[in-house]
Design a protein around this motif. Structure first.
Motif, PDB file in Angstrom:
ATOM      1  N   ALA A 294       2.811   1.293  -6.823  1.00  0.00           N
ATOM      2  CA  ALA A 294       3.429   2.509  -6.904  1.00  0.00           C
ATOM      3  C   ALA A 294       2.626   3.564  -6.401  1.00  0.00           C
ATOM      4  O   ALA A 294       1.369   3.537  -6.804  1.00  0.00           O
ATOM      5  CB  ALA A 294       4.107   2.849  -8.068  1.00  0.00           C
ATOM      6  N   LEU A 295       2.949   4.278  -5.411  1.00  0.00           N
ATOM      7  CA  LEU A 295       2.111   5.574  -4.921  1.00  0.00           C
ATOM      8  C   LEU A 295       1.836   6.301  -5.953  1.00  0.00           C
ATOM      9  O   LEU A 295       0.722   7.091  -5.770  1.00  0.00           O
ATOM     10  CB  LEU A 295       2.960   6.126  -3.767  1.00  0.00           C
ATOM     11  CG  LEU A 295       2.700   5.285  -2.491  1.00  0.00           C
ATOM     12  CD1 LEU A 295       3.630   6.102  -1.401  1.00  0.00           C
ATOM     13  CD2 LEU A 295       1.356   5.517  -1.934  1.00  0.00           C
ATOM     14  N   ASP A 296       2.634   6.449  -7.036  1.00  0.00           N
ATOM     15  CA  ASP A 296       1.941   7.735  -8.015  1.00  0.00           C
ATOM     16  C   ASP A 296       1.310   6.780  -9.176  1.00  0.00           C
ATOM     17  O   ASP A 296       1.188   7.528 -10.055  1.00  0.00           O
ATOM     18  CB  ASP A 296       3.343   8.198  -8.648  1.00  0.00           C
ATOM     19  CG  ASP A 296       4.167   7.092  -9.482  1.00  0.00           C
ATOM     20  OD1 ASP A 296       4.123   6.131  -9.242  1.00  0.00           O
ATOM     21  OD2 ASP A 296       5.342   7.683  -9.908  1.00  0.00           O
ATOM     22  N   ALA A 297       0.819   5.748  -8.943  1.00  0.00           N
ATOM     23  CA  ALA A 297      -0.271   5.249  -9.631  1.00  0.00           C
ATOM     24  C   ALA A 297      -1.633   5.712  -9.457  1.00  0.00           C
ATOM     25  O   ALA A 297      -2.145   6.145  -8.577  1.00  0.00           O
ATOM     26  CB  ALA A 297      -0.224   3.474  -9.539  1.00  0.00           C
ATOM     27  N   ASN A 298      -2.280   5.746 -10.598  1.00  0.00           N
ATOM     28  CA  ASN A 298      -3.986   5.999 -10.815  1.00  0.00           C
ATOM     29  C   ASN A 298      -4.532   5.403  -9.823  1.00  0.00           C
ATOM     30  O   ASN A 298      -4.615   4.058  -9.352  1.00  0.00           O
ATOM     31  CB  ASN A 298      -4.644   5.874 -12.255  1.00  0.00           C
ATOM     32  CG  ASN A 298      -3.822   6.921 -13.061  1.00  0.00           C
ATOM     33  OD1 ASN A 298      -3.384   7.894 -12.859  1.00  0.00           O
ATOM     34  ND2 ASN A 298      -3.952   6.500 -14.389  1.00  0.00           N
TER      35      ASN A 298
END
Length: 95
Positions: free
Chosen positions: A14-18
């Protein structure tokens, strides 16, 4: 125009993962071609890079682990390539 490339390795697909790892490459000549000497990533996640004007050009395909190797340690598999095109002035030329 010259290209800057940012490679972010994220904790998940996911692009919003760290961000867990990164590399930066600067083709503008304004700093060393490779940068990233900081212990802090340039962005907390891929979405923040998009919001700052980086263009996503590639995301690694999701591949399931081979049976029996689900917990093996290997390469960072959630790799995202971003780019920025930066205008560069050349003294004495019309390029």
């Amino acid at each position: 125009m010259r290209q800057q490339v940012l490679v972010l390795y994220l904790a998940t697909s996911a692009l919003d993962a760290n961000v867990v790892g990164w590399s930066e490459y600067d083709g503008t000549g304004s700093r060393n071609p490779t940068t990233g000497d900081s212990d802090e990533p340039p962005y907390p996640n891929g979405l923040a890079a998009l919001q700052d004007g980086w263009r996503l050009i590639q995301a690694s395909p999701l591949l399931p682990p081979y049976p029996g190797h689900e917990y093996d340690v290997s390469f960072l598999k959630h790799e995202f390539f971003f780019e920025k095109l930066v205008a560069v002035a050349h003294e004495g030329t019309n390029r």
